[in-house]
Design a protein around this motif. Structure first.
Motif, PDB file in Angstrom:
ATOM      1  N   MET A 125       0.819  -1.211   0.000  1.00 17.01           N
ATOM      2  CA  MET A 125       0.000   0.000   0.000  1.00 17.01           C
ATOM      3  C   MET A 125       0.853   1.261   0.000  1.00 17.01           C
ATOM      4  SD  MET A 125      -3.038   0.952   2.707  1.00 17.01           S
ATOM      5  CE  MET A 125      -4.105  -0.374   2.174  1.00 17.01           C
ATOM      6  N   PHE A 126       1.970   1.233   0.742  1.00 19.75           N
ATOM      7  CA  PHE A 126       2.790   2.435   0.865  1.00 19.75           C
ATOM      8  C   PHE A 126       4.078   2.376   0.052  1.00 19.75           C
ATOM      9  CE2 PHE A 126      -0.046   2.673   4.440  1.00 19.75           C
ATOM     10  CZ  PHE A 126      -0.374   4.021   4.472  1.00 19.75           C
ATOM     11  N   LEU A 127       4.280   1.279  -0.669  1.00 20.44           N
ATOM     12  CA  LEU A 127       5.392   1.168  -1.618  1.00 20.44           C
ATOM     13  C   LEU A 127       6.728   1.506  -0.985  1.00 20.44           C
ATOM     14  CD1 LEU A 127       3.702   2.882  -4.698  1.00 20.44           C
ATOM     15  CD2 LEU A 127       3.888   0.441  -4.248  1.00 20.44           C
ATOM     16  N   LEU A 128       6.897   1.101   0.278  1.00 16.62           N
ATOM     17  CA  LEU A 128       8.134   1.439   0.964  1.00 16.62           C
ATOM     18  C   LEU A 128       9.110   0.277   1.048  1.00 16.62           C
ATOM     19  CD1 LEU A 128       6.864   3.559   3.975  1.00 16.62           C
ATOM     20  CD2 LEU A 128       8.068   4.347   1.979  1.00 16.62           C
ATOM     21  N   GLY A 129       8.616  -0.927   0.973  1.00 17.94           N
ATOM     22  CA  GLY A 129       9.462  -2.067   1.283  1.00 17.94           C
ATOM     23  C   GLY A 129      10.629  -2.259   0.346  1.00 17.94           C
ATOM     24  N   ASP A 130      10.511  -1.809  -0.906  1.00 22.65           N
ATOM     25  CA  ASP A 130      11.569  -2.063  -1.881  1.00 22.65           C
ATOM     26  C   ASP A 130      12.367  -0.817  -2.230  1.00 22.65           C
ATOM     27  OD1 ASP A 130      10.826  -4.769  -2.129  1.00 22.65           O
ATOM     28  OD2 ASP A 130       9.156  -4.182  -3.415  1.00 22.65           O
ATOM     29  N   ILE A 131      12.305   0.220  -1.380  1.00 24.22           N
ATOM     30  CA  ILE A 131      13.038   1.450  -1.661  1.00 24.22           C
ATOM     31  C   ILE A 131      14.542   1.192  -1.598  1.00 24.22           C
ATOM     32  CG2 ILE A 131      13.645   3.706  -0.712  1.00 24.22           C
ATOM     33  CD1 ILE A 131      10.765   4.085   0.030  1.00 24.22           C
ATOM     34  N   ALA A 132      15.250   1.648  -2.614  1.00 19.34           N
ATOM     35  CA  ALA A 132      16.707   1.578  -2.630  1.00 19.34           C
ATOM     36  C   ALA A 132      17.234   3.004  -2.526  1.00 19.34           C
ATOM     37  CB  ALA A 132      17.206   0.916  -3.911  1.00 19.34           C
ATOM     38  N   MET A 133      17.954   3.295  -1.452  1.00 16.74           N
ATOM     39  CA  MET A 133      18.365   4.664  -1.196  1.00 16.74           C
ATOM     40  C   MET A 133      19.335   5.203  -2.242  1.00 16.74           C
ATOM     41  SD  MET A 133      16.730   5.967   1.141  1.00 16.74           S
ATOM     42  CE  MET A 133      15.315   5.122   1.791  1.00 16.74           C
ATOM     43  N   ASP A 134      20.009   4.315  -2.952  1.00 15.35           N
ATOM     44  CA  ASP A 134      20.950   4.784  -3.969  1.00 15.35           C
ATOM     45  C   ASP A 134      20.243   5.205  -5.256  1.00 15.35           C
ATOM     46  OD1 ASP A 134      23.055   4.329  -2.303  1.00 15.35           O
ATOM     47  OD2 ASP A 134      23.421   2.290  -3.033  1.00 15.35           O
ATOM     48  N   ASP A 135      18.953   4.881  -5.357  1.00 14.79           N
ATOM     49  CA  ASP A 135      18.240   5.136  -6.606  1.00 14.79           C
ATOM     50  C   ASP A 135      17.559   6.504  -6.643  1.00 14.79           C
ATOM     51  OD1 ASP A 135      17.116   1.695  -6.897  1.00 14.79           O
ATOM     52  OD2 ASP A 135      19.004   2.652  -7.457  1.00 14.79           O
ATOM     53  N   GLY A 136      17.494   7.179  -5.538  1.00 15.69           N
ATOM     54  CA  GLY A 136      16.792   8.449  -5.566  1.00 15.69           C
ATOM     55  C   GLY A 136      16.889   9.172  -4.243  1.00 15.69           C
ATOM     56  N   LEU A 137      16.280  10.355  -4.189  1.00 19.15           N
ATOM     57  CA  LEU A 137      16.323  11.202  -3.008  1.00 19.15           C
ATOM     58  C   LEU A 137      14.948  11.224  -2.351  1.00 19.15           C
ATOM     59  CD1 LEU A 137      17.657  13.475  -1.266  1.00 19.15           C
ATOM     60  CD2 LEU A 137      16.736  15.082  -2.938  1.00 19.15           C
ATOM     61  N   TYR A 138      14.924  11.158  -1.025  1.00 22.04           N
ATOM     62  CA  TYR A 138      13.674  11.276  -0.286  1.00 22.04           C
ATOM     63  C   TYR A 138      13.839  12.376   0.753  1.00 22.04           C
ATOM     64  CZ  TYR A 138      12.726   6.901  -2.592  1.00 22.04           C
ATOM     65  OH  TYR A 138      12.547   5.940  -3.561  1.00 22.04           O
ATOM     66  N   ILE A 139      13.049  13.428   0.605  1.00 24.08           N
ATOM     67  CA  ILE A 139      13.101  14.549   1.538  1.00 24.08           C
ATOM     68  C   ILE A 139      12.380  14.142   2.811  1.00 24.08           C
ATOM     69  CG2 ILE A 139      12.379  16.932   1.959  1.00 24.08           C
ATOM     70  CD1 ILE A 139      14.619  16.709  -0.076  1.00 24.08           C
ATOM     71  N   THR A 140      13.123  14.038   3.923  1.00 24.92           N
ATOM     72  CA  THR A 140      12.540  13.577   5.182  1.00 24.92           C
ATOM     73  C   THR A 140      12.361  14.712   6.182  1.00 24.92           C
ATOM     74  OG1 THR A 140      14.725  13.058   6.072  1.00 24.92           O
ATOM     75  CG2 THR A 140      13.584  11.294   4.910  1.00 24.92           C
ATOM     76  N   ASN A 141      12.883  15.891   5.878  1.00 23.97           N
ATOM     77  CA  ASN A 141      12.884  16.999   6.825  1.00 23.97           C
ATOM     78  C   ASN A 141      11.803  18.015   6.450  1.00 23.97           C
ATOM     79  OD1 ASN A 141      13.711  19.615   8.029  1.00 23.97           O
ATOM     80  ND2 ASN A 141      15.461  18.422   8.762  1.00 23.97           N
ATOM     81  N   VAL A 142      10.935  18.338   7.397  1.00 30.37           N
ATOM     82  CA  VAL A 142       9.831  19.278   7.135  1.00 30.37           C
ATOM     83  C   VAL A 142      10.372  20.651   6.743  1.00 30.37           C
ATOM     84  CG1 VAL A 142       7.869  20.479   8.168  1.00 30.37           C
ATOM     85  CG2 VAL A 142       8.243  18.066   8.677  1.00 30.37           C
ATOM     86  N   ARG A 143      11.461  21.069   7.380  1.00 36.96           N
ATOM     87  CA  ARG A 143      12.059  22.375   7.054  1.00 36.96           C
ATOM     88  C   ARG A 143      12.481  22.424   5.593  1.00 36.96           C
ATOM     89  NH1 ARG A 143      16.849  25.054   6.642  1.00 36.96           N
ATOM     90  NH2 ARG A 143      18.117  23.155   6.786  1.00 36.96           N
ATOM     91  N   HIS A 144      13.065  21.344   5.101  1.00 30.57           N
ATOM     92  CA  HIS A 144      13.482  21.279   3.704  1.00 30.57           C
ATOM     93  C   HIS A 144      12.266  21.387   2.781  1.00 30.57           C
ATOM     94  CE1 HIS A 144      17.253  18.794   5.036  1.00 30.57           C
ATOM     95  NE2 HIS A 144      17.219  20.014   5.533  1.00 30.57           N
TER      96      HIS A 144
END
Length: 460
Positions: A379-398
């Motif tokens: 449902m959330f498409l998180l299990g197969d995330i590869a961190m080398d394949d892209g950027l994920y903004i995790t900081n609210v300030r950013h």
């Protein structure tokens, strides 16, 4: 100011095998030499960088051995802060660590503020601001996925993506300034169509980073998951089964859970912030009423709702009321107690909520729980995330800075469409450039820097 030497205990202040007092600054080695006695009578100032030395910390005033230690010497700029660093590795007792720190402070160091070592790494140019913020995310990471994301950012993933967009903006600003200063030259690259093409590419890059923040938020904070249902349908039992421990009190008495119980768990590599709520029903118990009100608030704020029904009973008014509360949320319906005779069918639920995922379960023998975990992962498409394949903004300030920058870029596009002069474009482009610079630390106020690093622990 970076003209003083700082020190702090960098490990947990508890009874443990090892404790570390860290010192950073120009006087770090000299201060350590006043307290350290090597069995070979060596002075630390004469030793090579990145070496380890055995000896004792001695209180010079009392001529008393305080602890048996290993002392690390690391000379700047090849250190965490780019300054000289000493780390005194002693036994991890509370009293001994405090005693060593007090001696270090007495002999010339200043007690470090929260996050001051990392703040110095930023101010001395070792880390950009987004990389420095990733350090606290590494410390607070609750799953391997969160740790990988934070490490990716520490290596400069956010910085390089943001700087790439900033370079494009700067290049466009330079062309505009040249056109304004030297109007006699016809700069072909500054045609409206060419500028609009560049702006579209810039906006696309910023928008992509903003879109990644939805996944990034879940990586950092976990998927907010509320377990809801009327009393005694198995909510607390489900929480215990997923956590594999007896975290919630389970009884046959309706209304046992009076408050929201919150836990973090690693679900197939996915960070989940799971909340067991009080059973939602009409009640005259004032304390239980408060719990019901809190449950409704949790449902409103949740990313995912796990709605539990007692499949051994027909759907009640209370069930229908709760189903109405969750109809507009991401919801999974569990038909629990299938080990008993089933009075509710999957199609009965789908008739009430079109397209909803329904999973027959029996929490007591853990039937359906593996399927539940797989459904959440998909449902959330998180299990197969590869961190080398892209950027994920995790900081609210950013994310906020990116949204402001995108708004400024869209304003430039609107100015061009309205036929406004080039100097008007430049104002909004400068704003976008500055907003993105807040992420990397190139354009940031002292107050914001203080606020960010105040969230760190002492010694980091």
């Amino acid at each position: 100011m970076l003209d003083h030497t700082i020190a702090a205990i960098s490990t947990s202040l508890s009874a443990s095998g090892i404790g570390i007092v860290r010192i950073s600054g120009d006087e770090a080695i000299a201060i350590a030499d006043r307290l350290f006695q090597s069995h070979k009578k060596k002075q630390l100032k004469d030793q090579k960088t990145h070496t380890l030395h055995y000896g004792h910390i001695v209180d010079p005033k009392e001529d008393e051995i305080v602890d048996e230690v290993l002392v690390s010497i690391m000379r700047g700029p090849d250190t965490y802060t780019k300054e000289d660093i000493i780390e005194i590795n002693g036994h991890g007792g509370v009293i001994v660590m405090q005693r060593i720190l007090q001696l270090v402070l007495t002999h010339g160091a200043t007690l470090a503020e929260p996050g001051e070592f990392t703040k110095r790494a930023f101010l001395n140019g070792r880390l950009d601001l987004s990389g420095a913020e990733a350090v606290i995310d590494i410390i607070n990471a609750k799953t391997n996925l969160g740790l990988k994301s934070s490490m990716h950012q520490l290596k400069g993933a956010v910085y390089y993506h943001v700087e790439e967009v900033r370079r494009e903006i700067l290049e466009l600003m330079a062309h505009i300034e040249a056109s304004i200063d030297y109007p006699e030259y016809d700069i072909e690259e500054l045609s409206d169509d060419h500028v609009m093409g560049k702006l579209e590419r810039i906006a696309k890059g910023i928008h992509k980073m903003i879109q990644s923040s939805e996944v990034g938020k879940m990586i950092r904070e976990g998927i907010k998951t509320a377990i809801v249902g009327k009393p005694n349908v198995g909510k607390s039992s489900l929480l215990n089964a997923l956590l594999k421990e007896d975290r919630a009190i389970v009884t046959d008495i309706a209304g046992t859970t009076r408050d929201v119980l919150e836990e973090y768990m690693n679900l197939l590599g996915i960070p989940v912030r799971i909340m067991d709520t009080a059973g939602i029903r009409q009640t005259d118990d004032e304390v239980e009423k408060i719990g019901v009100t809190k449950s409704k608030a949790v449902v409103e704020d949740a990313d995912l709702v796990i709605m539990m029904l007692d499949a051994s009973q027909k759907i009640t008014k209370e069930d229908r009321y709760i189903l109405d509360l969750v109809v507009d949320k991401q919801v999974i319906v569990l038909l629990n107690k299938i080990d008993l005779s089933m009075e509710i069918k999957e199609d009965d639920i789908r008739a009430l909520i079109e397209g909803v995922t329904v999973i027959p379960t029996s929490v007591v023998d853990e039937r359906g729980l593996e399927e539940l975990q797989k459904v959440i992962k998909d449902m959330f498409l998180l299990g197969d995330i590869a961190m080398d394949d892209g950027l994920y903004i995790t900081n609210v300030r950013h994310k906020v800075s990116l949204e402001r920058a995108l708004k400024s870029v869209e304003a430039v596009k609107a100015s061009i469409q309205m036929g406004m002069p080039e100097d008007c474009w430049s104002i909004d482009l400068k704003n976008a450039y500055g907003d993105l610079g807040e992420i990397t630390g190139d354009h940031v106020s002292d107050d914001l820097i203080e606020e960010i690093f105040s969230q760190f622990c002492l010694g980091k």
